[in-house]
Structures are given as structure tokens and as C-alpha cells.
Write a protein that holds these residues in place. Structure first.
Motif, PDB file in Angstrom:
ATOM      1  N   VAL A  62       0.861  -1.178   0.000  1.00  0.00           N
ATOM      2  CA  VAL A  62       0.000   0.000   0.000  1.00  0.00           C
ATOM      3  C   VAL A  62       0.903   1.235   0.000  1.00  0.00           C
ATOM      4  N   TRP A  63       0.709   2.106  -0.987  1.00  0.00           N
ATOM      5  CA  TRP A  63       1.452   3.351  -1.104  1.00  0.00           C
ATOM      6  C   TRP A  63       0.525   4.527  -0.834  1.00  0.00           C
ATOM      7  N   MET A  64       1.057   5.600  -0.314  1.00  0.00           N
ATOM      8  CA  MET A  64       0.290   6.827  -0.095  1.00  0.00           C
ATOM      9  C   MET A  64       0.671   7.876  -1.133  1.00  0.00           C
ATOM     10  N   ASP A  65      -0.289   8.707  -1.499  1.00  0.00           N
ATOM     11  CA  ASP A  65      -0.020   9.920  -2.272  1.00  0.00           C
ATOM     12  C   ASP A  65       0.275  11.009  -1.236  1.00  0.00           C
ATOM     13  N   GLY A  79      -1.998  -1.095  -3.470  1.00  0.00           N
ATOM     14  CA  GLY A  79      -1.979  -0.001  -4.438  1.00  0.00           C
ATOM     15  C   GLY A  79      -1.951   1.338  -3.723  1.00  0.00           C
ATOM     16  N   VAL A  80      -2.295   2.399  -4.433  1.00  0.00           N
ATOM     17  CA  VAL A  80      -2.304   3.739  -3.849  1.00  0.00           C
ATOM     18  C   VAL A  80      -3.604   3.932  -3.092  1.00  0.00           C
ATOM     19  N   VAL A  81      -3.498   4.139  -1.782  1.00  0.00           N
ATOM     20  CA  VAL A  81      -4.699   4.241  -0.941  1.00  0.00           C
ATOM     21  C   VAL A  81      -5.405   5.572  -1.137  1.00  0.00           C
ATOM     22  N   LEU A  96       2.492  -1.992   4.354  1.00  0.00           N
ATOM     23  CA  LEU A  96       2.347  -0.534   4.325  1.00  0.00           C
ATOM     24  C   LEU A  96       3.707   0.117   4.111  1.00  0.00           C
ATOM     25  N   ALA A  97       3.724   1.206   3.332  1.00  0.00           N
ATOM     26  CA  ALA A  97       4.978   1.870   2.989  1.00  0.00           C
ATOM     27  C   ALA A  97       4.879   3.373   3.222  1.00  0.00           C
ATOM     28  N   SER A  98       5.980   3.943   3.703  1.00  0.00           N
ATOM     29  CA  SER A  98       6.127   5.389   3.819  1.00  0.00           C
ATOM     30  C   SER A  98       7.402   5.789   3.092  1.00  0.00           C
ATOM     31  N   LEU A  99       7.300   6.736   2.163  1.00  0.00           N
ATOM     32  CA  LEU A  99       8.448   7.201   1.394  1.00  0.00           C
ATOM     33  C   LEU A  99       9.040   8.455   2.020  1.00  0.00           C
ATOM     34  N   ALA A 118       1.425   3.216   9.080  1.00  0.00           N
ATOM     35  CA  ALA A 118       2.645   3.894   8.636  1.00  0.00           C
ATOM     36  C   ALA A 118       2.311   5.347   8.392  1.00  0.00           C
ATOM     37  N   ALA A 119       3.270   6.216   8.697  1.00  0.00           N
ATOM     38  CA  ALA A 119       3.069   7.649   8.486  1.00  0.00           C
ATOM     39  C   ALA A 119       4.338   8.279   7.935  1.00  0.00           C
TER      40      ALA A 119
END
Length: 239
Positions: A62-65, A79-81, A96-99, A118-119
């Protein structure tokens, strides 16, 4: 690739490093950020490499915008949540991923309830309390705050993170621990101290810290040191 960190009860975390991928300078080489300006196909290939090396499938992530805001979303699918800077889930198959590339990654798990999050807590996210919002969202999904384990990944340290004095005051308005003085004697922001304080006030006692400064650690991407540059990822998942 960084080491896999055991958070207990079947939960794992990992922070990627900048080498081992296919991106060319200035994104060399394991850039995982699609918004960095790098070639899209190279980033997607890097995401496959990182997932394979860490032992999970890339299509589970799961990726965040990410937009440097306070919002938290609940992920029900990979995917992109959506547009957010924190995400929580109870689905055991999701990663969960945080860039980041100077901002502070925050990972959290509550193993008994099967809730994790994740944040991405940069300066604005820290000012807005995104880490505390993450905890609140986890509690809303059934977590008990005294059972949450948090992990703070690498970020730029207060000794390096120089900002204008007004920006320091704005960032520290609700979290005084954010204000610091850099090693150069100028106004600074200490995101690690601020987020640690925010989590503590939210009731989280078990806080584990990577401690590396991105600007001082050449194995990590740093926007302040190298812009334009890539992004590393902090992952959290259940085995």
C-alpha cells in the motif's frame, strides 16, 4: 537494502537504502519514489527488487499519495490508498509503505488487535501531529494504545535541519519539543524529538528509533543534501 527489524508477534519492518536498484544518477539507484522525477519503469522495477529482497510480493504494498498533511486513511486493498500522510490496516496480507528523503517515517503495530500503520511526518506533518493522528486511527480500528509499538525510521536530525526562526516557531507551536538549535547555532527543527513527544502524549510507551540522520548518512537518500534525488521506503508488514 537495509536489515529486517523484528517488531514481535510476527510483525516486521525494514528501511531500504539507496543502492541495489536500476535508477541512474541523480536517482541512483534503488529509488522507490514515483514522484521524484525518475523514470517510472525504473522506479517500478526498483519496487519489485525491494519487495523480493525483503520477502514479500510487490503487489501487496500500500502506497500513499503523500502531501505533507495530517490525514489518515484506512487501507482495504493494495496499491495507492489515496491522498494522505498516514495509513492503517487490519488486513494481514497488506504491506504498508512510507516514502521519505529527510522526512521522518513512523511505523506502528498493535499485534494483539492486528492493527498496524505507517506515516510520513515531515516538518508540516509534524506540526499538524500526523503521528498522533495515526495512533488515533489505529485505536479506531480496535488497537489498544498501551499495546502499540512504534518505530521511527531515519530522518534529518535537529543538528542539521536549519529553518528560518518563524518556521521553527510555527512548527513548535503545538509541540515545543520540535524547536532546537542546529550545530551551526541557527534555528532548527527536531522532528524525531517532536514525534517522540507526540507519541508519548498519545499514550505510546514502546518507541524504537533508527537514529540515522539522512543528510549525514550517504547510504540514504537526502533531499537537502542531493536534490534532485530519490526516495527510500520504510515498510511494515505481518508475516
Amino acid at each position: 537494502m537495509g536489515d529486517v527489524i523484528d517488531l514481535g508477534h510476527g510483525f516486521r519492518a525494514a528501511v531500504t537504502e539507496r543502492h541495489g536498484g536500476v535508477s541512474v544518477p541523480p536517482y541512483d539507484s534503488l529509488n522507490l519514489g514515483l514522484g521524484s522525477g525518475d523514470d517510472r519503469e525504473a522506479v517500478l522495477a526498483n519496487r519489485e527488487i525491494a519487495a523480493r529482497d525483503l520477502g514479500f510480493d510487490a503487489d501487496r504494498v500500500v502506497w500513499m499519495d503523500q502531501v505533507h498533511g495530517p490525514d489518515v486513511l484506512v487501507a482495504a486493498a493494495p496499491g495507492v490508498v489515496g491522498v494522505c500522510d498516514a495509513v492503517v490496516t487490519t488486513r494481514p496480507d497488506l504491506v504498508l509503505a512510507s516514502l521519505s528523503a529527510d522526512c521522518l517515517p513512523v511505523l506502528a503495530v498493535e499485534a494483539h488487535a492486528g492493527v498496524w500503520g505507517a506515516a510520513h511526518s515531515g516538518r508540516l506533518g509534524t506540526a499538524h501531529g500526523v503521528a498522533a493522528n495515526l495512533v488515533s486511527a489505529m485505536v479506531g480500528q480496535g488497537a489498544r494504545v498501551d499495546r502499540i509499538t512504534a518505530f521511527l525510521g531515519p530522518g534529518i536530525c535537529g543538528g542539521c535541519y536549519e529553518v528560518p526562526p518563524q518556521m521553527r516557531r510555527e512548527t513548535a507551536r503545538d509541540t515545543p519539543e520540535a524547536a532546537c538549535t542546529t550545530r551551526a547555532g541557527t534555528a532548527g527543527v527536531d522532528m524525531r524529538a517532536a514525534v517522540t513527544a507526540q507519541l508519548g502524549r498519545a499514550g505510546v510507551d514502546d518507541i524504537r528509533v533508527d537514529g540515522r540522520c539522512t543528510l549525514e548518512s550517504p547510504e540514504l537518500f537526502s533531499h537537502r543534501r542531493d536534490a534532485p534525488t530519490g526516495r527510500f521506503a520504510s515498510f511494515v508488514w505481518r508475516t
